[in-house]
Structures are given as C-alpha cells and as structure tokens.
Design an enzyme around this catalytic site. Structure first.
Site, mmCIF file in Angstrom:
data_model
loop_
_atom_site.group_PDB
_atom_site.id
_atom_site.type_symbol
_atom_site.label_atom_id
_atom_site.label_comp_id
_atom_site.label_asym_id
_atom_site.label_seq_id
_atom_site.Cartn_x
_atom_site.Cartn_y
_atom_site.Cartn_z
ATOM 1 N N ALA A 1 -18.238 -65.339 21.338
ATOM 2 C CA ALA A 1 -17.490 -66.485 21.886
ATOM 3 C C ALA A 1 -17.962 -66.774 23.305
ATOM 4 C CB ALA A 1 -15.992 -66.179 21.874
ATOM 5 N N ARG A 2 -17.748 -68.031 23.736
ATOM 6 C CA ARG A 2 -18.104 -68.442 25.099
ATOM 7 C C ARG A 2 -16.873 -68.984 25.818
ATOM 8 N NH1 ARG A 2 -23.581 -68.541 25.651
ATOM 9 N NH2 ARG A 2 -24.772 -68.566 23.704
ATOM 10 N N ASP B 1 -0.388 -65.645 28.737
ATOM 11 C CA ASP B 1 -1.222 -66.591 27.985
ATOM 12 C C ASP B 1 -1.178 -66.229 26.500
ATOM 13 O OD1 ASP B 1 -2.777 -68.814 27.637
ATOM 14 O OD2 ASP B 1 -4.661 -67.863 28.262
ATOM 15 N N VAL C 1 -18.344 -63.404 25.242
ATOM 16 C CA VAL C 1 -17.955 -62.183 24.536
ATOM 17 C C VAL C 1 -19.050 -61.880 23.519
ATOM 18 C CG1 VAL C 1 -16.211 -61.045 23.116
ATOM 19 C CG2 VAL C 1 -15.504 -62.721 24.834
ATOM 20 N N LYS D 1 -16.955 -58.178 26.905
ATOM 21 C CA LYS D 1 -16.643 -59.419 27.626
ATOM 22 C C LYS D 1 -17.414 -59.397 28.936
ATOM 23 C CE LYS D 1 -12.640 -61.858 29.585
ATOM 24 N NZ LYS D 1 -11.182 -61.828 29.744
ATOM 25 N N THR E 1 -15.237 -70.154 30.071
ATOM 26 C CA THR E 1 -15.603 -70.819 31.327
ATOM 27 C C THR E 1 -16.448 -69.912 32.223
ATOM 28 O OG1 THR E 1 -13.463 -71.908 31.198
ATOM 29 C CG2 THR E 1 -14.667 -72.138 33.254
ATOM 30 N N PHE E 2 -16.064 -68.642 32.341
ATOM 31 C CA PHE E 2 -16.740 -67.755 33.287
ATOM 32 C C PHE E 2 -17.521 -66.635 32.613
ATOM 33 C CE2 PHE E 2 -13.179 -69.384 35.930
ATOM 34 C CZ PHE E 2 -13.964 -70.041 36.868
ATOM 35 N N GLY E 3 -17.749 -66.753 31.318
ATOM 36 C CA GLY E 3 -18.496 -65.681 30.690
ATOM 37 C C GLY E 3 -18.553 -65.799 29.190
#
Length: 363
Positions: A72-73, A210, A79, A92, A75-77
């Site tokens: 997965a992609r 979240d 996985v 991550k 905003t800041f990195g």
C-alpha cells in the site's frame, strides 16, 4: 638584563634570545591547544547528535530485515511485504523526504509522529491488535529486495515492522462482499474482534483516533486486528487537552477527542460491516462534516437489520458522547446477540430483498 640558560648554569644576555623562535613555539603551542579544544567540542556535539548506542527495546537489527514488494501507499510512505529474521512481516516505511525538499519543522513533526507511533504500539499485546515486532529510525542498513537483487535505502527512512496479515484490510474484504453480503454470524464475529481490540486499547488509556475499516486487518483465520497507530495517543485526563478533528471524515465524531470518539467511529464501522457498503457515498467530505454536526446525519440502518445490532449502532453514534457505551459494554452487547437464526443483510438483487437503501440517506 640577563636570562638563566636552559642548563641552569650561567646566564645569557637578553639581546641573545631568539624572540622569533620563541614566538613560533608559542604559536604552535596555542594552535595545538586550540585544535584540541575544537576537536573535543566537535566530538561532544557529534556525540549529542548521534543516536544513543544503547539499543532501544523496540529497535530491530536492520541486517535481519529484507523489504519486498509494496502492499500500500500513503502520503508519507509505503507499506511493504518483508521478512524479518525468517518471519513474514509488513514493513511501514516513513520517508522524511530528500534533504532540502522538506522543512526542518516538517521533518521534526514526522519524527515526532514516528516516535509517538512506536511508543504506543510496542507495548501492546492483544489478539485483536496487530503485533508490533520492532522499528528503526534512520538506518542505512535497510535493503529492498527486487528481481534484480537488493538496493539500499536512504538513511533518512524510518520503518515499523509488524506481523503480516494476509487477509488484507477489512475494507477490501467488505467491498468484495458488497453484492453477496456477509452471514450474520460473520458480521457479529468481525464486530466482536474490533470491539475487543478497542476495549483493550481503552483499558491501556490509549485512544486510537482513526478507527475505520481501512485500518483494520484480517489474518489468515479472518480475525480482525487493529493497525495503524500513527495518530493514536495516550488519553489525557482532561478531554480538552485532546486535539479534535483528528481522524477520517465520515468516521469522526463531532466533538473534541477522547475514547468516546473511538466508540462513535466503531458504530460507523459496525454499520459498514453489516451493509458491506460505504457510509454517505453520495456526499462530499464537507457535506458529511456539516450534516453530521448540524443535522445529526448518520448512515441509514436497513430495515432487515436485527434490532439487537441496530441498537448497538445507534448507542455508539449517539450525538451525546456521555450516552455512548464504553467499549467493554459494547463487547457484552455483541456477545449477547443470538446469531443462530440468521439476520444478515439480504442482497438487493434477491427477490425477497428488503428495500434497504433509497437515494436519500438520513438519520
């Protein structure tokens, strides 16, 4: 004027002293002393800047980690799949950005977020919380495995290593079952997994902040595990000290943050698990935010939903946080639901399907 000579016997005249030579010796001596002092100061500064040589209890050995393909992609990195010390893991990677591309304040903020996530996650141990394996901050020993061999990673990359959950995100699982829907027994089991995980977090004074189906993972036995503690924090004794507006629109409660906001988000997730659908699909983010706060908008509960489950949803997303149950009470309510007679959502394309959704979705 006479000076005693170096041997100590007799004297020499002042006009015979080599002042230039003495001056050079003094300069060399002062230069050596100044250089030593400068080096000492630099070593002290470097020692302060260097991470402590004592390894943190959560710190991994980067040489044992192999990072593979992207899962997965964000905003800041990204996985990735990976292997750590022979074990399948998810990795991550948090990217500070190339030097000069991000301000010092942004990097400091990202480092604080990373440290916060690790501080929260590494102490947790529960079957419904993704198992934290370790982390490393800014190591140049990280390698990414590709078809053409291994490539090194920049030293400004940090990573969190957790157990790998092959079932992927709960949200993806629900989307796959959007037409078929889930058996009622499966709905309640998934909801119980999530409720038990949140109940455990709250018992540790941790607010996730979240809670959404994207942040819940499924292991190989379809057990739900809570993941992503990027915005989680230890609950403040004074609720006003918690920052509001942290989380994802559509799941966020309309008031400052404490654990009762996780309960609200759980109510939305419960609706989503039952319906295998997304809340408020026809509204923009701003419309959702406004309607949740001003018009008490909530997802519409289908008429085929058993009252026992509908009651849990309504109590969890009550507009008054004080009326929402604690998560351990939610666990008790879900455990009391009888799933033997069914009660799952009926697919719309079946003849006996209930008219679960209309174009308007209100409270």
């Amino acid at each position: 004027m006479k000076e005693k000579n170096e041997s100590g016997g007799g004297y020499v005249r002042a006009d015979q002293i080599d002042l230039k030579s003495l001056d050079e010796q003094l300069q060399r001596h002062l230069s050596r002393a100044w250089t030593m002092e400068k080096n000492k100061k630099r070593e002290e500064e470097e020692a302060e800047a260097r991470p402590t040589t004592t390894r943190q209890e959560w710190e991994i050995d980067p040489t044992k980690l192999i990072i593979k393909s992207v899962i997965a992609r964000g905003t800041f990195g990204t996985v990735h799949r990976g292997v750590y010390d022979g074990q399948d893991v998810a990795v991550k990677l948090l990217d500070w950005g190339e030097e000069g591309h991000r301000s010092e304040a942004e990097i400091a903020s990202l480092r604080a977020a990373f440290t916060q996530e690790v501080a929260v996650w590494h102490k947790l141990e529960h079957p419904n919380v993704t198992k934290f394996i370790g982390a490393t901050m800014g190591s140049s020993d990280l390698q990414i495995q590709t078809d053409n061999g291994q490539i090194g990673m920049p030293s400004n990359i940090c990573c969190v290593v957790v157990e790998y959950c092959p079932g992927g995100a709960l949200k993806s699982y629900l989307i796959k079952n959007r037409r078929r829907k889930l058996a009622f027994k499966v709905v309640v089991q998934l909801a119980l997994d999530l409720a038990r995980g949140l109940s455990y977090l709250h018992s540790q004074k941790i607010v996730h902040r979240d809670v959404k189906t994207e942040n819940m993972l499924l292991d190989k036995t379809r057990t739900v595990k809570i993941a992503d503690f990027g915005v989680a924090r230890v609950e403040a004794s004074n609720p006003n000290d918690m920052t509001g507006e942290t989380g994802t629109l559509g799941y966020m409660a309309p008031e400052p943050y404490n654990r009762k906001c996780d309960v609200y988000s759980f109510g939305i997730c419960l609706w989503e698990i039952y319906c295998c659908d997304m809340p408020y699909p026809d509204l923009s983010f701003s419309e959702v935010t406004s309607a949740v706060v001003r018009q008490n908008l909530r997802p519409e509960i289908p008429r085929c939903c058993p009252s026992s489950l509908a009651n849990v949803m309504k109590r969890c997303w009550d507009a008054n946080p004080d009326k929402r149950p604690e998560m351990d009470e939610v666990v008790t309510m879900l455990e009391a639901i009888d799933t033997s007679k069914g009660g799952g959502m009926i697919p719309i394309d079946q003849p006996q399907g209930c008219l679960c959704f209309r174009s308007y979705r209100g409270p």
